[in-house]
Enzyme design. Structure first.
Site, PDB file in Angstrom:
ATOM      1  N   GLY A  46     -31.653 -63.509  86.945  1.00 39.68           N
ATOM      2  CA  GLY A  46     -31.435 -62.138  87.382  1.00 39.68           C
ATOM      3  C   GLY A  46     -30.861 -61.301  86.256  1.00 39.68           C
ATOM      4  O   GLY A  46     -30.187 -61.819  85.358  1.00 39.68           O
ATOM      5  N   GLN A  51     -26.479 -54.259  82.558  1.00 35.99           N
ATOM      6  CA  GLN A  51     -26.527 -55.259  81.476  1.00 35.99           C
ATOM      7  C   GLN A  51     -27.416 -54.822  80.315  1.00 35.99           C
ATOM      8  O   GLN A  51     -27.358 -55.415  79.241  1.00 35.99           O
ATOM      9  CB  GLN A  51     -27.014 -56.613  82.024  1.00 35.99           C
ATOM     10  N   CYS A  88     -24.016 -66.191  83.788  1.00 36.27           N
ATOM     11  CA  CYS A  88     -24.448 -64.803  83.663  1.00 36.27           C
ATOM     12  C   CYS A  88     -24.890 -64.553  82.228  1.00 36.27           C
ATOM     13  O   CYS A  88     -24.229 -65.020  81.294  1.00 36.27           O
ATOM     14  CB  CYS A  88     -23.289 -63.879  84.035  1.00 36.27           C
ATOM     15  N   LEU A  89     -25.979 -63.818  82.056  1.00 41.84           N
ATOM     16  CA  LEU A  89     -26.476 -63.558  80.702  1.00 41.84           C
ATOM     17  C   LEU A  89     -25.487 -62.729  79.885  1.00 41.84           C
ATOM     18  O   LEU A  89     -25.527 -62.752  78.659  1.00 41.84           O
ATOM     19  CB  LEU A  89     -27.832 -62.846  80.763  1.00 41.84           C
ATOM     20  N   HIS A 130     -24.852 -61.889  93.157  1.00 40.36           N
ATOM     21  CA  HIS A 130     -24.398 -61.759  91.767  1.00 40.36           C
ATOM     22  C   HIS A 130     -24.853 -60.426  91.162  1.00 40.36           C
ATOM     23  O   HIS A 130     -24.058 -59.700  90.558  1.00 40.36           O
ATOM     24  CB  HIS A 130     -24.954 -62.945  90.961  1.00 40.36           C
ATOM     25  N   GLU A 131     -26.133 -60.092  91.359  1.00 39.78           N
ATOM     26  CA  GLU A 131     -26.662 -58.855  90.761  1.00 39.78           C
ATOM     27  C   GLU A 131     -26.075 -57.616  91.438  1.00 39.78           C
ATOM     28  O   GLU A 131     -25.799 -56.624  90.782  1.00 39.78           O
ATOM     29  CB  GLU A 131     -28.195 -58.834  90.818  1.00 39.78           C
ATOM     30  N   HIS A 134     -22.856 -56.776  89.953  1.00 41.29           N
ATOM     31  CA  HIS A 134     -23.006 -56.035  88.691  1.00 41.29           C
ATOM     32  C   HIS A 134     -23.104 -54.528  88.945  1.00 41.29           C
ATOM     33  O   HIS A 134     -22.555 -53.724  88.195  1.00 41.29           O
ATOM     34  CB  HIS A 134     -24.282 -56.473  87.957  1.00 41.29           C
TER      35      HIS A 134
END
Ligand code: NI
Length: 153
Positions: A46, A51, A88-89, A130-131, A134
């Site tokens: 994701g 991000q 997480c990226l 999670h997204e 963000h």
């Protein structure tokens, strides 16, 4: 399409509330295409707009059940609970157990503004939670219950 730089956790942009998408135009589509390419390039599941430096409410997800674009997403209901290791990226060195709902029903718009609803579970449900965090300026690291070491490839 182009690969975009993924902003890391020390950047304050990741801690800001996103605003809703109001215009579903070519510019949005270009960013979405870039986010898709960036997601696959990074082997992520994701990626949220902040991000890549954009404070708008949208994200892309592919947990292996197909590629989805969630514009202005909202969770309608959630149930159950699952505990698993999350990453997480934007936080390449942080991995840890996070408890999330096991089933999530959400609604979102597609890239043309059309609303859709979907019920997902397990990893997909985790990714949605999670997204969406963000988009509210929240990182998963504050939810880690137990840290784990993951060897970077
Ligand atoms: Ni993330």
């Amino acid at each position: 399409m182009a690969i975009r730089n993924v902003i890391k956790r020390d950047d304050e942009i990741l801690y800001k509330q996103c605003r809703p998408v109001e215009v579903f135009d070519k510019r949005l589509h270009t960013i979405l295409d870039d986010m898709k390419e960036t997601l696959y390039h990074a082997n992520g599941v994701g990626l949220a707009a902040p991000q890549v430096g954009i404070l708008r409410c949208y994200c892309v997800i592919d947990t292996g059940e197909g590629y989805f674009e969630l514009i202005n997403p909202k969770i309608i209901s959630s149930s159950g609970s699952q505990r698993a290791v999350e990453g997480c990226l934007s936080c390449p060195n942080d991995w840890g157990y996070v408890t999330r709902p096991n089933v999530v029903k959400f609604k979102a718009q597609d890239r043309n503004g059309k609303w859709y609803e979907k019920e997902v579970q397990e990893l997909f449900a985790r990714a949605v939670c999670h997204e969406l965090d963000h988009l509210k300026g929240k990182l998963f690291v504050e939810k880690i219950e137990e840290r784990v070491q993951v060897e970077q490839k």
